[in-house]
Design a protein around this motif. Structure first.
Motif, PDB file in Angstrom:
ATOM      1  N   MET A   1       0.843  -1.199   0.000  1.00 38.25           N
ATOM      2  CA  MET A   1       0.000   0.000   0.000  1.00 38.25           C
ATOM      3  C   MET A   1       0.874   1.243   0.000  1.00 38.25           C
ATOM      4  SD  MET A   1      -2.994   1.049   2.680  1.00 38.25           S
ATOM      5  CE  MET A   1      -3.790   2.642   2.630  1.00 38.25           C
ATOM      6  N   THR A   2       0.586   2.162  -0.894  1.00 39.88           N
ATOM      7  CA  THR A   2       1.336   3.413  -1.011  1.00 39.88           C
ATOM      8  C   THR A   2       0.384   4.584  -0.865  1.00 39.88           C
ATOM      9  OG1 THR A   2       2.898   2.385  -2.547  1.00 39.88           O
ATOM     10  CG2 THR A   2       2.844   4.791  -2.471  1.00 39.88           C
ATOM     11  N   ASP A   3       0.715   5.504  -0.007  1.00 39.23           N
ATOM     12  CA  ASP A   3      -0.118   6.698   0.171  1.00 39.23           C
ATOM     13  C   ASP A   3       0.811   7.895   0.323  1.00 39.23           C
ATOM     14  OD1 ASP A   3      -1.971   8.618   0.690  1.00 39.23           O
ATOM     15  OD2 ASP A   3      -2.863   7.633   2.437  1.00 39.23           O
ATOM     16  N   TYR A   4       0.749   8.807  -0.647  1.00 39.60           N
ATOM     17  CA  TYR A   4       1.625   9.972  -0.598  1.00 39.60           C
ATOM     18  C   TYR A   4       0.972  11.155   0.111  1.00 39.60           C
ATOM     19  CZ  TYR A   4       4.300   7.225  -3.942  1.00 39.60           C
ATOM     20  OH  TYR A   4       5.019   6.215  -4.540  1.00 39.60           O
ATOM     21  N   GLY A   5      -0.267  10.960   0.594  1.00 43.66           N
ATOM     22  CA  GLY A   5      -0.871  11.926   1.490  1.00 43.66           C
ATOM     23  C   GLY A   5      -1.569  13.115   0.867  1.00 43.66           C
ATOM     24  N   HIS A   6      -1.752  13.113  -0.431  1.00 43.49           N
ATOM     25  CA  HIS A   6      -2.394  14.259  -1.081  1.00 43.49           C
ATOM     26  C   HIS A   6      -3.917  14.152  -1.019  1.00 43.49           C
ATOM     27  CE1 HIS A   6       1.397  15.687  -2.839  1.00 43.49           C
ATOM     28  NE2 HIS A   6       1.672  14.422  -3.091  1.00 43.49           N
ATOM     29  N   ASP A   7      -4.572  15.309  -0.943  1.00 42.70           N
ATOM     30  CA  ASP A   7      -6.021  15.337  -1.107  1.00 42.70           C
ATOM     31  C   ASP A   7      -6.369  14.911  -2.533  1.00 42.70           C
ATOM     32  OD1 ASP A   7      -6.297  16.274   1.474  1.00 42.70           O
ATOM     33  OD2 ASP A   7      -6.434  18.383   0.862  1.00 42.70           O
ATOM     34  N   LEU A   8      -7.552  14.333  -2.698  1.00 42.25           N
ATOM     35  CA  LEU A   8      -7.941  13.863  -4.020  1.00 42.25           C
ATOM     36  C   LEU A   8      -8.409  15.006  -4.913  1.00 42.25           C
ATOM     37  CD1 LEU A   8      -9.861  10.516  -3.374  1.00 42.25           C
ATOM     38  CD2 LEU A   8      -7.412  10.934  -3.631  1.00 42.25           C
ATOM     39  N   LEU A   9      -8.065  14.901  -6.188  1.00 45.01           N
ATOM     40  CA  LEU A   9      -8.537  15.807  -7.231  1.00 45.01           C
ATOM     41  C   LEU A   9      -9.282  14.998  -8.281  1.00 45.01           C
ATOM     42  CD1 LEU A   9      -5.383  18.012  -8.036  1.00 45.01           C
ATOM     43  CD2 LEU A   9      -7.379  18.692  -6.706  1.00 45.01           C
ATOM     44  N   PHE A  10     -10.337  15.583  -8.839  1.00 44.94           N
ATOM     45  CA  PHE A  10     -11.075  14.957  -9.924  1.00 44.94           C
ATOM     46  C   PHE A  10     -11.223  15.966 -11.057  1.00 44.94           C
ATOM     47  CE2 PHE A  10     -12.091  12.606  -6.167  1.00 44.94           C
ATOM     48  CZ  PHE A  10     -12.110  11.287  -6.597  1.00 44.94           C
ATOM     49  N   GLY A  11     -10.935  15.503 -12.265  1.00 42.92           N
ATOM     50  CA  GLY A  11     -10.935  16.438 -13.387  1.00 42.92           C
ATOM     51  C   GLY A  11     -11.449  15.820 -14.667  1.00 42.92           C
ATOM     52  N   ALA A  12     -11.420  16.631 -15.718  1.00 38.17           N
ATOM     53  CA  ALA A  12     -11.853  16.217 -17.044  1.00 38.17           C
ATOM     54  C   ALA A  12     -10.725  16.424 -18.043  1.00 38.17           C
ATOM     55  CB  ALA A  12     -13.087  17.013 -17.481  1.00 38.17           C
ATOM     56  N   PHE A  13     -10.601  15.504 -18.960  1.00 38.76           N
ATOM     57  CA  PHE A  13      -9.630  15.558 -20.057  1.00 38.76           C
ATOM     58  C   PHE A  13     -10.439  15.678 -21.340  1.00 38.76           C
ATOM     59  CE2 PHE A  13      -5.880  15.059 -22.316  1.00 38.76           C
ATOM     60  CZ  PHE A  13      -5.753  13.864 -23.013  1.00 38.76           C
ATOM     61  N   ILE A  14     -10.454  16.875 -21.908  1.00 39.25           N
ATOM     62  CA  ILE A  14     -11.367  17.225 -22.997  1.00 39.25           C
ATOM     63  C   ILE A  14     -10.578  17.420 -24.289  1.00 39.25           C
ATOM     64  CG2 ILE A  14     -13.018  18.964 -23.806  1.00 39.25           C
ATOM     65  CD1 ILE A  14     -13.566  19.571 -20.791  1.00 39.25           C
ATOM     66  N   THR A  15     -11.060  16.839 -25.380  1.00 40.07           N
ATOM     67  CA  THR A  15     -10.421  17.012 -26.676  1.00 40.07           C
ATOM     68  C   THR A  15     -10.640  18.441 -27.177  1.00 40.07           C
ATOM     69  OG1 THR A  15     -10.845  14.691 -27.198  1.00 40.07           O
ATOM     70  CG2 THR A  15     -10.286  16.143 -29.044  1.00 40.07           C
ATOM     71  N   PRO A  16      -9.587  19.159 -27.572  1.00 42.81           N
ATOM     72  CA  PRO A  16      -9.745  20.543 -28.033  1.00 42.81           C
ATOM     73  C   PRO A  16     -10.182  20.634 -29.495  1.00 42.81           C
ATOM     74  CG  PRO A  16      -7.434  19.950 -28.048  1.00 42.81           C
ATOM     75  CD  PRO A  16      -8.163  18.749 -27.511  1.00 42.81           C
ATOM     76  N   ALA A  17     -11.255  19.950 -29.834  1.00 37.66           N
ATOM     77  CA  ALA A  17     -11.719  19.897 -31.224  1.00 37.66           C
ATOM     78  C   ALA A  17     -12.096  21.280 -31.732  1.00 37.66           C
ATOM     79  CB  ALA A  17     -12.914  18.953 -31.331  1.00 37.66           C
ATOM     80  N   ALA A  18     -11.711  21.549 -32.969  1.00 44.02           N
ATOM     81  CA  ALA A  18     -11.981  22.869 -33.569  1.00 44.02           C
ATOM     82  C   ALA A  18     -13.402  22.998 -34.110  1.00 44.02           C
ATOM     83  CB  ALA A  18     -10.981  23.134 -34.693  1.00 44.02           C
ATOM     84  N   ARG A  19     -14.095  21.878 -34.294  1.00 42.89           N
ATOM     85  CA  ARG A  19     -15.454  21.892 -34.821  1.00 42.89           C
ATOM     86  C   ARG A  19     -16.354  21.044 -33.939  1.00 42.89           C
ATOM     87  NH1 ARG A  19     -13.592  25.480 -36.943  1.00 42.89           N
ATOM     88  NH2 ARG A  19     -13.416  26.045 -39.149  1.00 42.89           N
ATOM     89  N   PRO A  20     -17.424  21.669 -33.380  1.00 39.41           N
ATOM     90  CA  PRO A  20     -17.695  23.105 -33.354  1.00 39.41           C
ATOM     91  C   PRO A  20     -16.734  23.818 -32.411  1.00 39.41           C
ATOM     92  CG  PRO A  20     -19.331  21.955 -32.058  1.00 39.41           C
ATOM     93  CD  PRO A  20     -18.488  20.899 -32.698  1.00 39.41           C
ATOM     94  N   PRO A  21     -16.384  25.047 -32.682  1.00 38.79           N
ATOM     95  CA  PRO A  21     -15.291  25.697 -31.957  1.00 38.79           C
ATOM     96  C   PRO A  21     -15.540  25.907 -30.472  1.00 38.79           C
ATOM     97  CG  PRO A  21     -16.395  27.245 -33.438  1.00 38.79           C
ATOM     98  CD  PRO A  21     -16.897  25.891 -33.782  1.00 38.79           C
ATOM     99  N   THR A  22     -16.791  26.019 -30.048  1.00 43.30           N
ATOM    100  CA  THR A  22     -17.054  26.291 -28.632  1.00 43.30           C
ATOM    101  C   THR A  22     -17.372  25.027 -27.822  1.00 43.30           C
ATOM    102  OG1 THR A  22     -19.402  26.718 -29.068  1.00 43.30           O
ATOM    103  CG2 THR A  22     -17.882  28.615 -29.151  1.00 43.30           C
ATOM    104  N   HIS A  23     -17.331  23.853 -28.456  1.00 44.00           N
ATOM    105  CA  HIS A  23     -17.733  22.634 -27.753  1.00 44.00           C
ATOM    106  C   HIS A  23     -16.841  22.357 -26.544  1.00 44.00           C
ATOM    107  CE1 HIS A  23     -19.491  18.724 -27.082  1.00 44.00           C
ATOM    108  NE2 HIS A  23     -18.323  18.136 -27.221  1.00 44.00           N
ATOM    109  N   ALA A  24     -15.526  22.446 -26.730  1.00 38.79           N
ATOM    110  CA  ALA A  24     -14.600  22.188 -25.625  1.00 38.79           C
ATOM    111  C   ALA A  24     -14.780  23.214 -24.505  1.00 38.79           C
ATOM    112  CB  ALA A  24     -13.159  22.202 -26.129  1.00 38.79           C
ATOM    113  N   VAL A  25     -15.078  24.446 -24.880  1.00 39.50           N
ATOM    114  CA  VAL A  25     -15.295  25.490 -23.878  1.00 39.50           C
ATOM    115  C   VAL A  25     -16.532  25.185 -23.043  1.00 39.50           C
ATOM    116  CG1 VAL A  25     -15.708  27.951 -23.518  1.00 39.50           C
ATOM    117  CG2 VAL A  25     -14.189  27.199 -25.360  1.00 39.50           C
ATOM    118  N   GLU A  26     -17.613  24.803 -23.712  1.00 40.06           N
ATOM    119  CA  GLU A  26     -18.848  24.510 -22.987  1.00 40.06           C
ATOM    120  C   GLU A  26     -18.686  23.295 -22.073  1.00 40.06           C
ATOM    121  OE1 GLU A  26     -21.178  26.628 -22.889  1.00 40.06           O
ATOM    122  OE2 GLU A  26     -20.187  27.853 -24.415  1.00 40.06           O
TER     123      GLU A  26
END
Length: 299
Positions: A1-26
């Motif tokens: 068991m390994t624990d480096y003691g950090h608080d957990l983070l949760f995020g999103a990995f979004i493709t920066p697709a150019a079409r439609p241009p605002t999709h990644a922003v939304e």
């Protein structure tokens, strides 16, 4: 068991697709609204189907208020580290300290070379990344007097003016898989961000990769816990239980908690380009995973 003691983070990995241009922003706005901690975008400047990642990050920073932002990961061979240092510090200042710098050594060398970048061997790319991290940190260090100087094989500074200083201590997170890159991560980086689909042995590979990072940290006199471990993940939500990260939110939470407690991963970044899984990940998986990890740590 390994624990480096950090608080957990949760995020999103979004493709920066150019079409439609605002999709990644939304999607980024939806991720913040859902309560995620982090929004990230891959960076492939040679890909005309993608928006430029730095431009997108800046636009998203202006459209959001709380969520942290990062490239996942920024393409170093086509972005000079001295300019990158100024850009990162500027975005951190403008966003109120919400930027983290994910860095990658490059990989699609034909495309990089076609854009005017220098083709490097795997060993050279590790050395170049190490030099770049040194340059970036040197330019952020406004406490030192005089111009910044650096004489490397791939990059140099000849009395460059320092600053601006970032609004907070920007974390440098490295996308790494090979032994040399993992040891470099341990010696120099603040975080490690691989992708689960690229690990041929699945989560079991994390133990050996963590060991190499820890060795690198120890060789530099650093505590291994100085390096946060993050993980890009993908899967499918469905009512019935299936394979790893294929099933209901409770199954996801149990599996992510096990990865966190066994391998010290404290950041989970969902690879998704639709609002529905992002919202489900934020509303059900993240809080349940936090509860399970807290209980496991208490035991």
């Amino acid at each position: 068991m390994t624990d480096y003691g950090h608080d957990l983070l949760f995020g999103a990995f979004i493709t920066p697709a150019a079409r439609p241009p605002t999709h990644a922003v939304e999607l980024a706005v939806a991720a913040e609204r859902a309560g995620l901690d982090l929004v990230t975008f891959q960076d492939h400047p040679y890909q005309p189907a993608f928006l430029d990642t730095w431009t997108l990050l800046s636009y998203v920073a202006a459209r959001t208020e709380r969520v942290r932002l990062s490239g996942n990961v920024i393409n170093l061979p086509l972005r000079h580290p001295a300019v990158l240092a100024r850009a990162a510090a500027s975005l951190d200042l403008l966003s109120g300290g919400r930027f983290e710098l994910g860095l990658g050594a490059g990989g699609f060398w034909d495309a990089i070379e076609a854009m005017g970048g220098r083709r490097l061997t795997p060993g050279q790319s590790v050395e170049a990344l190490g030099e770049a991290i040194g340059i970036i940190r040197e330019l952020w260090d406004t406490e030192k007097r005089g111009g910044a100087r650096f004489d490397g094989e791939y990059y140099s500074l000849k009395g460059a003016k320092r600053g601006p200083a970032p609004a907070h201590g920007i974390g440098i997170w490295v996308g790494a898989y090979g032994p040399r890159m993992l040891r470099l991560t341990g010696r120099m980086a603040d975080g490690w961000v691989p992708s689960l689909p690229y690990l041929s042995g699945g989560p079991a590979n994390l133990a050996e990769m963590n060991r190499r990072i820890d060795e690198g940290a120890a060789s530099a006199g650093r505590d291994p816990s100085a390096v946060r471990r993050l993980l890009n993940i993908s899967g499918q939500f469905q009512p019935s239980r299936g394979s790893l990260l294929v099933g209901p939110p409770r199954q996801w939470a149990e599996e992510l908690a096990e990865i966190s407690l066994e391998h010290g991963v404290s950041g989970f970044i969902l690879m998704a380009d639709d609002a529905a899984p992002i919202e489900l990940f934020a509303s059900e998986v993240a809080p349940a995973t936090r509860e399970l990890v807290a209980a496991g740590r208490a035991r």
